[in-house]
Design an enzyme around this catalytic site. Structure first.
Site, PDB file in Angstrom:
ATOM      1  N   ASP A   1       0.829  -1.207   0.000  1.00 33.96           N
ATOM      2  CA  ASP A   1       0.000   0.000   0.000  1.00 33.96           C
ATOM      3  C   ASP A   1       0.862   1.256   0.000  1.00 33.96           C
ATOM      4  OD1 ASP A   1      -1.834  -2.004   0.387  1.00 33.96           O
ATOM      5  OD2 ASP A   1      -3.061  -0.874   1.806  1.00 33.96           O
TER       6      ASP A   1
ATOM      7  N   HIS B   1      -5.723  -9.748   6.719  1.00 33.57           N
ATOM      8  CA  HIS B   1      -5.540 -10.348   5.406  1.00 33.57           C
ATOM      9  C   HIS B   1      -5.275 -11.850   5.506  1.00 33.57           C
ATOM     10  CE1 HIS B   1      -4.478  -6.084   4.814  1.00 33.57           C
ATOM     11  NE2 HIS B   1      -5.049  -6.236   3.637  1.00 33.57           N
TER      12      HIS B   1
ATOM     13  N   ASP C   1     -36.140 -32.730  25.421  1.00 32.88           N
ATOM     14  CA  ASP C   1     -34.700 -32.873  25.590  1.00 32.88           C
ATOM     15  C   ASP C   1     -34.344 -33.726  26.801  1.00 32.88           C
ATOM     16  OD1 ASP C   1     -35.606 -31.086  27.425  1.00 32.88           O
ATOM     17  OD2 ASP C   1     -34.438 -29.385  26.716  1.00 32.88           O
TER      18      ASP C   1
ATOM     19  N   ASP D   1     -35.346 -33.700  29.992  1.00 31.79           N
ATOM     20  CA  ASP D   1     -35.033 -33.077  31.274  1.00 31.79           C
ATOM     21  C   ASP D   1     -36.258 -32.802  32.140  1.00 31.79           C
ATOM     22  OD1 ASP D   1     -36.200 -31.032  29.865  1.00 31.79           O
ATOM     23  OD2 ASP D   1     -34.716 -29.516  30.408  1.00 31.79           O
TER      24      ASP D   1
ATOM     25  N   SER E   1     -40.678 -23.566  30.551  1.00 29.34           N
ATOM     26  CA  SER E   1     -42.138 -23.564  30.457  1.00 29.34           C
ATOM     27  C   SER E   1     -42.780 -24.210  31.677  1.00 29.34           C
ATOM     28  CB  SER E   1     -42.573 -24.291  29.187  1.00 29.34           C
ATOM     29  OG  SER E   1     -42.091 -23.621  28.039  1.00 29.34           O
TER      30      SER E   1
ATOM     31  N   ASP F   1     -47.361 -38.689  28.253  1.00 29.38           N
ATOM     32  CA  ASP F   1     -46.684 -37.398  28.356  1.00 29.38           C
ATOM     33  C   ASP F   1     -46.036 -37.253  29.737  1.00 29.38           C
ATOM     34  OD1 ASP F   1     -46.300 -34.495  27.422  1.00 29.38           O
ATOM     35  OD2 ASP F   1     -47.341 -34.255  29.337  1.00 29.38           O
TER      36      ASP F   1
ATOM     37  N   GLY G   1     -45.155 -34.605  31.460  1.00 28.58           N
ATOM     38  CA  GLY G   1     -45.769 -33.564  32.287  1.00 28.58           C
ATOM     39  C   GLY G   1     -47.040 -34.052  32.951  1.00 28.58           C
TER      40      GLY G   1
END
Length: 542
Positions: free
Chosen positions: A71, A179, A365, A367, A413, A523, A525
């Site tokens: 340069d 670069h 997942d 858990d 959640s 389920d 939950g």
């Protein structure tokens, strides 16, 4: 008339888009001083900015380049030719890299992201109508007050050549160029806090011949630059850590810029540039510009003094609830019974952790059990606390505390839904304590879950256990059955509802994103609800 333009290479974006006075920006485009280069031909592939006016108007031209041999040679040649032809020109060479520690003769400090600040300063001075000599003098002085250090998690990609060097997945490179040049130090991956400390310590190291001296009381501008492949989130994390570190050392960070200024293709990394400020430089940085690549500083609108806000000191609702004095609203026998219910339910949830995690692997997942167990562990801990145990003698306050624990300890959640459930139950139990009040509280909690969770019975969620239990309890009590008999029937409906989820089509929650063919078991939950409701029944039945 003053204009900005860029001759852009593959490794930098700069501030511009268009070249200014008619020239094309890009790889090898002509620069455009009134349609022609004016500095001896096409500008080539260098990373440079030319700030000037139409040739012949007498204003002069400032050529700003990064300190690289090619340069300096090529643009130096252009400047000398321009002077030979009678044009007023001056060159500002930016070399603010603080990576090199060696005292041996080298090509010198490289020009990095600090070039952007010099270009902004020169542009602002030009807009003020300052002379060529003033602009060049102030810019050259600013270069001596500036330092940059880069750090990367990956090399850049050179088109047609691939990666410029290799880095392990757990390695980072300090002091690399724009670069594709490798850095001066390679180390193992560290946290953002440690990375920023490493960068600034290297930049200001007294044993570093290319250091920038930064001391208590100094006022600086800080530029956090994306080297090419870093997310906005990561950039702002680095910005925060840099500000906090500098301020902890007594440095006033008066301007902060964060964005993509000088980039390399696919390089996941950042550079930090510090510039010592005075009134002139601060005014130049604050001057208005329509250059699309210039990012406004982190500064409130209408203010010129940047300060880091004090961290807000707040007390969460969980701690506030624990500190409140609670009066018993039930008999000593019921208080003991509630204690046993809560204790047994928590213990059963902890014991069922692996079972629930196994069910959750089908649709989530894996858990769910861990989440429930985490909340249950905290419930047991507070239940047995000598300082401020759970208020089992006051059902409304007990439900409120359970809701706080669910929110803080469980998270996600599930934590949110259980917190909503128990908070609603608490509100209902403040009115009265009776079998019908417990039933109303359960029904109200179910309604709240439906309202905020967006699910309905039949969607394969915890509601498929809670809703039939609530309906059955209400129906039995209205039929004048005993509270124990009614609750036993409700738990039976709860278990039936939970088991039925094995054949339901998931229409809410995480299961709804999973192929129906994979959902073969109940389920998790819904099964968790049967566990703690069954534990309550065990105590009631004794």
């Amino acid at each position: 008339m003053w204009s900005w333009w860029y001759v852009c290479s593959w490794c930098t974006c700069g501030l511009g888009g268009t070249c200014g006075l008619g020239g094309a920006c890009g790889l090898g485009g002509t620069c455009g001083l009134g349609g022609t280069c004016g500095l001896g031909g096409t500008c080539g592939l260098g990373d440079t900015c030319v700030l000037g006016g139409t040739c012949g108007l007498g204003g002069g031209t400032v050529v700003i380049i990064k300190n690289y041999t090619g340069d300096r040679i090529n643009f130096g040649l252009a400047v000398e030719r321009a002077k030979h032809e009678g044009y007023k020109c001056d060159m500002v060479v930016v070399g603010e890299d603080c990576a090199l520690k060696s005292s041996d003769k080298t090509a010198g400090r490289r020009g990095l992201c600090g070039t952007i600040l010099i270009e902004k300063i020169c542009g602002a001075l030009a807009e003020e109508g300052r002379t060529l000599e003033d602009i060049a003098r102030i810019a050259k002085d600013a270069v001596t007050k500036m330092g940059t250090i880069g750090l990367s998690l990956s090399p850049c990609t050179i088109p047609g050549a691939g990666a410029s060097f290799t880095l392990g997945a757990d390695e980072i490179e300090l002091g690399l160029g724009i670069h594709g040049e490798a850095g001066v130090k390679r180390t193992k991956l560290v946290t953002a806090n440690e990375a920023v400390r490493m960068m600034i310590d290297h930049m200001t190291d007294p044993n570093n011949n290319s250091r920038l001296q930064v001391k208590t009381g100094d006022k600086v501008a800080c530029m956090i630059n994306n080297l090419g492949g870093t997310s906005v989130l990561e950039l702002n994390i680095i910005a925060r850590e840099a500000i906090l570190l500098l301020e902890s050392r007594g440095v006033a960070v008066e301007r902060v810029y964060c964005g993509s200024f000088t980039t390399s293709l696919e390089m996941a990394g950042v550079s930090i540039t510090l510039l010592h400020l005075d009134d002139t430089l601060r005014n130049c940085l604050d001057a208005e510009t329509n250059a699309p690549g210039w990012v406004r500083p982190y500064l409130p609108s209408g203010q010129r003094t940047r300060t880091t806000p004090q961290k807000m000191v707040t007390e969460d609702s969980h701690n506030i609830a624990k500190q409140q004095t609670v009066t018993d609203t039930v008999s000593a026998d019921m208080k003991q019974q509630l204690y046993n219910m809560v204790k047994t339910a928590a213990e059963q949830l902890i014991a069922s952790e692996e079972q629930l995690n196994g069910l959750d692997k089908e649709s989530g997942d894996g858990d769910c059990g861990s989440t429930m167990a985490r909340g249950a562990q905290d419930i047991l801990s507070e239940l047995k606390s000598k300082d401020n145990p759970l208020p089992v003698g006051n059902p409304a306050e007990l439900a409120k505390r359970l809701g706080n624990i669910a929110e803080v300890s469980m998270g996600g959640s599930s934590g949110g839904l259980y917190s909503l459930f128990f908070t609603t139950v608490a509100g209902e139990l403040q009115k009265e304590i009776s079998p019908s009040a417990w039933s109303s509280a359960l029904a109200a909690g179910v309604t709240t879950i439906r309202k905020y969770g967006g699910a309905d019975p039949g969607d394969r969620t915890m509601l498929d256990a809670l809703y039939p239990a609530s309906e059955e309890l209400s129906s039995c009590l209205k039929a004048k059955k005993s509270p124990i008999e009614s609750f036993k029937s409700a738990v039976q409906k709860c278990e039936e509802g939970a088991k039925s989820t094995a054949t339901m089509k998931a229409r809410a929650g995480r299961s709804s994103y999973v192929s129906q063919d994979r959902l073969k078991n109940p389920d998790p939950g819904a099964m968790a609800v049967t566990i703690w409701l069954s534990a309550v029944l065990d105590i009631l039945s004794k």
